[in-house]
Enzyme design. Sequence first.
Site, PDB file in Angstrom:
ATOM      1  CE  LYS A  22     144.058 121.570  35.397  1.00 23.12           C
ATOM      2  NZ  LYS A  22     143.285 120.513  34.710  1.00 23.12           N
ATOM      3  CG  ASN A  23     146.294 118.338  34.002  1.00 18.09           C
ATOM      4  OD1 ASN A  23     145.291 118.656  34.675  1.00 18.09           O
ATOM      5  ND2 ASN A  23     146.521 118.814  32.793  1.00 18.09           N
ATOM      6  CB  CYS A 118     134.615 120.030  28.525  1.00 19.85           C
ATOM      7  SG  CYS A 118     136.145 119.925  27.624  1.00 19.85           S
ATOM      8  NE  ARG A 123     138.942 116.310  27.008  1.00 23.78           N
ATOM      9  CZ  ARG A 123     139.278 117.094  28.026  1.00 23.78           C
ATOM     10  NH1 ARG A 123     138.699 118.248  28.177  1.00 23.78           N
ATOM     11  NH2 ARG A 123     140.188 116.702  28.910  1.00 23.78           N
ATOM     12  CG  ASP A 309     146.790 121.257  28.572  1.00 24.12           C
ATOM     13  OD1 ASP A 309     146.978 120.456  29.502  1.00 24.12           O
ATOM     14  OD2 ASP A 309     145.874 121.122  27.743  1.00 24.12           O
ATOM     15  NE  ARG A 401     137.868 122.909  35.872  1.00 28.65           N
ATOM     16  CZ  ARG A 401     137.334 121.970  35.081  1.00 28.65           C
ATOM     17  NH1 ARG A 401     136.428 122.299  34.193  1.00 28.65           N
ATOM     18  NH2 ARG A 401     137.707 120.710  35.167  1.00 28.65           N
TER      19      ARG A 401
HETATM   20  C1  EPZ Z   1     144.603 115.320  29.864  1.00 23.06           C
HETATM   21  O1  EPZ Z   1     143.247 115.186  29.430  1.00 23.06           O
HETATM   22  C2  EPZ Z   1     144.676 116.659  30.575  1.00 23.06           C
HETATM   23  N1  EPZ Z   1     143.766 116.670  31.720  1.00 23.06           N
HETATM   24  C3  EPZ Z   1     144.295 117.796  29.609  1.00 23.06           C
HETATM   25  O2  EPZ Z   1     144.475 119.028  30.291  1.00 23.06           O
HETATM   26  C4  EPZ Z   1     145.256 117.748  28.425  1.00 23.06           C
HETATM   27  O3  EPZ Z   1     144.876 118.749  27.501  1.00 23.06           O
HETATM   28  C5  EPZ Z   1     145.192 116.366  27.756  1.00 23.06           C
HETATM   29  O4  EPZ Z   1     145.497 115.340  28.737  1.00 23.06           O
HETATM   30  C6  EPZ Z   1     146.175 116.233  26.608  1.00 23.06           C
HETATM   31  O5  EPZ Z   1     147.461 116.457  27.067  1.00 23.06           O
HETATM   32  C7  EPZ Z   1     144.135 116.026  32.858  1.00 23.06           C
HETATM   33  O6  EPZ Z   1     145.205 115.437  32.944  1.00 23.06           O
HETATM   34  C8  EPZ Z   1     143.173 116.081  34.001  1.00 23.06           C
HETATM   35  P1  EPZ Z   1     143.657 112.624  26.414  1.00 23.06           P
HETATM   36  P2  EPZ Z   1     142.724 113.754  28.847  1.00 23.06           P
HETATM   37  O7  EPZ Z   1     142.941 111.404  26.843  1.00 23.06           O
HETATM   38  O8  EPZ Z   1     143.412 112.658  29.545  1.00 23.06           O
HETATM   39  C9  EPZ Z   1     140.948 111.542  22.696  1.00 23.06           C
HETATM   40  C10 EPZ Z   1     143.892 121.141  31.092  1.00 23.06           C
HETATM   41  O9  EPZ Z   1     143.717 122.209  30.502  1.00 23.06           O
HETATM   42  N2  EPZ Z   1     140.443 110.440  23.528  1.00 23.06           N
HETATM   43  O10 EPZ Z   1     145.156 112.596  26.311  1.00 23.06           O
HETATM   44  O11 EPZ Z   1     141.253 113.786  28.829  1.00 23.06           O
HETATM   45  C11 EPZ Z   1     140.535 112.909  23.214  1.00 23.06           C
HETATM   46  O12 EPZ Z   1     139.249 113.267  22.737  1.00 23.06           O
HETATM   47  C12 EPZ Z   1     143.321 119.862  30.520  1.00 23.06           C
HETATM   48  O13 EPZ Z   1     144.559 121.002  32.154  1.00 23.06           O
HETATM   49  C13 EPZ Z   1     139.608 109.485  22.962  1.00 23.06           C
HETATM   50  O14 EPZ Z   1     139.271 109.549  21.785  1.00 23.06           O
HETATM   51  O15 EPZ Z   1     143.256 113.850  27.347  1.00 23.06           O
HETATM   52  C14 EPZ Z   1     141.613 113.802  22.669  1.00 23.06           C
HETATM   53  O16 EPZ Z   1     141.298 114.139  21.329  1.00 23.06           O
HETATM   54  C15 EPZ Z   1     142.509 120.114  29.255  1.00 23.06           C
HETATM   55  N3  EPZ Z   1     139.150 108.465  23.738  1.00 23.06           N
HETATM   56  C16 EPZ Z   1     142.863 112.912  22.684  1.00 23.06           C
HETATM   57  O17 EPZ Z   1     142.376 111.562  22.783  1.00 23.06           O
HETATM   58  C17 EPZ Z   1     139.504 108.344  25.064  1.00 23.06           C
HETATM   59  O18 EPZ Z   1     139.081 107.374  25.721  1.00 23.06           O
HETATM   60  C18 EPZ Z   1     143.795 113.160  23.850  1.00 23.06           C
HETATM   61  O19 EPZ Z   1     143.017 113.114  25.032  1.00 23.06           O
HETATM   62  C19 EPZ Z   1     140.346 109.328  25.624  1.00 23.06           C
HETATM   63  C20 EPZ Z   1     140.811 110.363  24.837  1.00 23.06           C
END
Ligand code: EPZ
Length: 427
Positions: A22-23, A118, A123, A309, A401
């Site tokens: 998915k991701n 969410c 996020r 995840d 999802r």
């Molecule tokens: C991706 O989300 C995945 N989703 C998530 O999977 C996964 O949990 C996550 O990466 C971590 O591996 C998709 O790929 C669609 P991040 P993403 O940016 O990209 C902070 C699932 O269950 N952050 O790596 O949104 C954020 O709050 C989903 O399939 C900022 O502060 O995750 C988090 O604490 C859930 N500012 C950390 O970084 C930003 O601009 C990691 O988030 C972006 C992120």
Amino acid sequence: MDQIIVRGNGPLKGEIPIAGAKNACLTLMPATLLTDQPLTLTNAPRLSDIRTMTELLRSLGAEVASLQEGQVLALSSHDLNNHTADYDIVRKMRASILVLGPMLARDGHAIVSLPGGCAIGARPVDLHLRALEAMGADLDLRDGYVHAKAPAGGLKGAVVDFPIVSVGATENALMAATLARGTTVIKNAAREPEIVDLAQCLRRMGAHIEGEGTSTITIEGVQALHGATHPVVTDRIELGTYMLAPAICGGEVECLGGRIDLVAAFCEKLDEAGVSVTETDRGLKVSRKNGPVQAVNVVTEPFPGFPTDLQAQMMALLCTAEGSSVLEEKIFENRFMHAPELIRMGARIEVHGGHATVHGVKKLRGAPVMATDLRASVSLILAGLAAEGETIVSRVYHLDRGYEKVVRKLRGVGADIERIKGPQIDE
Ligand code: EPZ
């Protein structure tokens, strides 16, 4: 809303096919916006998030054809006629923000709704925006939208140094950099397999990229990208989820298409817990070693660490382990919502901030429980597989999802599980 009913039914036996990630698919699909040539994705998963991304791309004027029962996606952005990603689609799926970088890189402008938070956390997308600003974009945040404009000559190569690892921000920066003028270096880049898959697809499209899978990715911008055909990488989170089914119930299950390199840190923890994983020429075979599961401590980290995840699913296993386990969630601020539901099933769990301590009990008992987010929903199903009696999981739209055909896949290895249609309500 539908419900899923699970009854403990003893050891599992058989094989489960693992779908495309998915991701990975959610970042490969927006890559179509980088070219006016056709992009074909094979091994695509059949999920509601993919349908939402399809709806979003079509709203921009892209064509997305779903072929072979959704396993092949034929995309074309030859006739983009709208550069605004509306809130009513973006609010359904945060990954919608991934259309920003590609649209900006190819057409020089984009208006994208800020995704809300969410259940698992706020996020924010500040790192996505910071990367694009470093490449020269002018970003104006107003009315809940990012109004983005590239300089007259287009985005320019830059050094993008992320203070924390972000999968999505790395993906947005990587896609935008393929068409920027000059060289972009992404430092502290995410190393997830989905990033590697995206880079391999972009390279097939003519991008010049080096270093994907490491913390530093270097991209030489090119004038234009062409079309390609690319297979979506295996879903390592679906893989890890189904590996836990025989670990929790006993028996032996082969996860077809599974690759050990996608789940190495997770497998180390399974081994420590007394679960054996064997590589076969078709995937990964999983069974419990003799004796009960042992308690282990888990810390979630960016890849190659233990994936956040799989934290909820691992907690389901540890609920009936011998001893006490501590799970530390370091990626998201609120990702233990499955704990109160597992406690309803007789689990003994204490949550303090980012730590959850699980004291193993002999058996869980089936109960009505509620899914709160995608990964929490499947952890409740895993717990129900080995619980005494019946577990009724509601709000399973969360499950749809990220997991295709979960009832069929688990019934295929002997689980007693069924889905009952509930009254359909509009969200
Ligand atoms: C991706 O989300 C995945 N989703 C998530 O999977 C996964 O949990 C996550 O990466 C971590 O591996 C998709 O790929 C669609 P991040 P993403 O940016 O990209 C902070 C699932 O269950 N952050 O790596 O949104 C954020 O709050 C989903 O399939 C900022 O502060 O995750 C988090 O604490 C859930 N500012 C950390 O970084 C930003 O601009 C990691 O988030 C972006 C992120």
